[in-house]
Motif scaffolding. Structure first.
Motif, PDB file in Angstrom:
ATOM      1  N   ASP A   1      -5.262   5.437  -3.062  1.00  0.00           N
ATOM      2  CA  ASP A   1      -6.272   4.546  -3.650  1.00  0.00           C
ATOM      3  C   ASP A   1      -6.212   3.151  -3.028  1.00  0.00           C
ATOM      4  N   LYS A   2      -5.010   2.638  -2.859  1.00  0.00           N
ATOM      5  CA  LYS A   2      -4.863   1.326  -2.223  1.00  0.00           C
ATOM      6  C   LYS A   2      -5.307   1.398  -0.759  1.00  0.00           C
TER       7      LYS A   2
ATOM      8  N   ASP B   1       2.317   4.639   0.308  1.00  0.00           N
ATOM      9  CA  ASP B   1       1.610   5.912   0.530  1.00  0.00           C
ATOM     10  C   ASP B   1       0.569   6.168  -0.568  1.00  0.00           C
ATOM     11  N   ASP B   2       0.049   5.094  -1.149  1.00  0.00           N
ATOM     12  CA  ASP B   2      -0.928   5.192  -2.228  1.00  0.00           C
ATOM     13  C   ASP B   2      -2.342   5.347  -1.653  1.00  0.00           C
TER      14      ASP B   2
ATOM     15  N   LEU C   1      -2.460   9.413   5.197  1.00  0.00           N
ATOM     16  CA  LEU C   1      -3.431   8.523   4.552  1.00  0.00           C
ATOM     17  C   LEU C   1      -4.760   8.436   5.306  1.00  0.00           C
TER      18      LEU C   1
ATOM     19  N   CYS D   1       0.008   1.183   8.374  1.00  0.00           N
ATOM     20  CA  CYS D   1       0.040   2.164   7.275  1.00  0.00           C
ATOM     21  C   CYS D   1      -0.044   3.588   7.820  1.00  0.00           C
TER      22      CYS D   1
ATOM     23  N   ILE E   1       0.835  -1.204   0.000  1.00  0.00           N
ATOM     24  CA  ILE E   1       0.000   0.000   0.000  1.00  0.00           C
ATOM     25  C   ILE E   1       0.865   1.248   0.000  1.00  0.00           C
TER      26      ILE E   1
ATOM     27  N   HIS F   1       2.564   6.395   7.227  1.00  0.00           N
ATOM     28  CA  HIS F   1       2.109   7.493   6.366  1.00  0.00           C
ATOM     29  C   HIS F   1       0.843   8.115   6.977  1.00  0.00           C
TER      30      HIS F   1
END
Length: 171
Positions: free
Chosen positions: A28-29, A25-26, A62, A55, A23, A59
């Motif tokens: 969308d994921k 720092d995306d 997010l 996560c 995942i 990040h």
């Protein structure tokens, strides 16, 4: 990677790290992960909660667009892992002022409850101590709750409780 399949593959720290690395720092994921985390499948929400926590630790940005849903999710009948990992992530982020009341109410309920595990109570104490920085009027209520439970609390509760009491003295 198909997130749900990977989450169900195994319940291990290495799998949690593998998914969190995927995942990264995306957004969308991460959004896909949040939808699994907020779902109704006990095992999926339980395992996804650890990934969400990791996560967010890696990040923190997010979680921001999902924070309200994540906090309000704690008002539902969720499993202990979801509570523990949600409150764990809340202790390390700056909760926006508009969500402070909800977060404080939930954490006070967790701290008052005789059924909540020590980890949920300990993380709730830290979240509440952080909230007391912005809302010092809550300090006395937190202090009373901790002091009432210290004599019969576990070693973990006493350790965190005493640290939080020292921390909030200065607010």
């Amino acid at each position: 990677m198909i997130l749900k399949q990977q989450i169900l593959k195994e319940n291990s720290k290495s799998n949690t790290v593998k998914i969190a690395d995927y995942i990264a720092d995306d957004p969308d994921k991460f959004e896909e992960l949040i939808s699994l985390f907020l779902g109704n499948d006990y095992r999926v929400t339980q395992r996804a909660s650890a990934v969400v926590s990791l996560c967010t630790s890696n990040h923190p940005q997010l979680i921001t667009p999902h924070l309200k849903k994540v906090i309000l999710n704690l008002k539902k009948d969720v499993n202990t892992a979801v509570k523990r990992n949600t409150v764990r992530l809340l202790q390390d982020i700056d909760i926006p002022n508009k969500l402070l009341g909800e977060a404080a109410d939930i954490c006070f309920k967790f701290l008052e409850s005789k059924q909540e595990p020590i980890a949920v109570k300990a993380f709730s104490m830290t979240v509440l101590a952080n909230i007391c920085k912005k809302e010092p009027d809550l300090k006395r209520e937190l202090q009373i709750l901790i002091e009432d439970q210290l004599p019969t609390g576990s070693a973990g509760f006493k350790n965190r409780g005493n640290k939080v009491l020292k921390q909030i003295e200065n607010y």
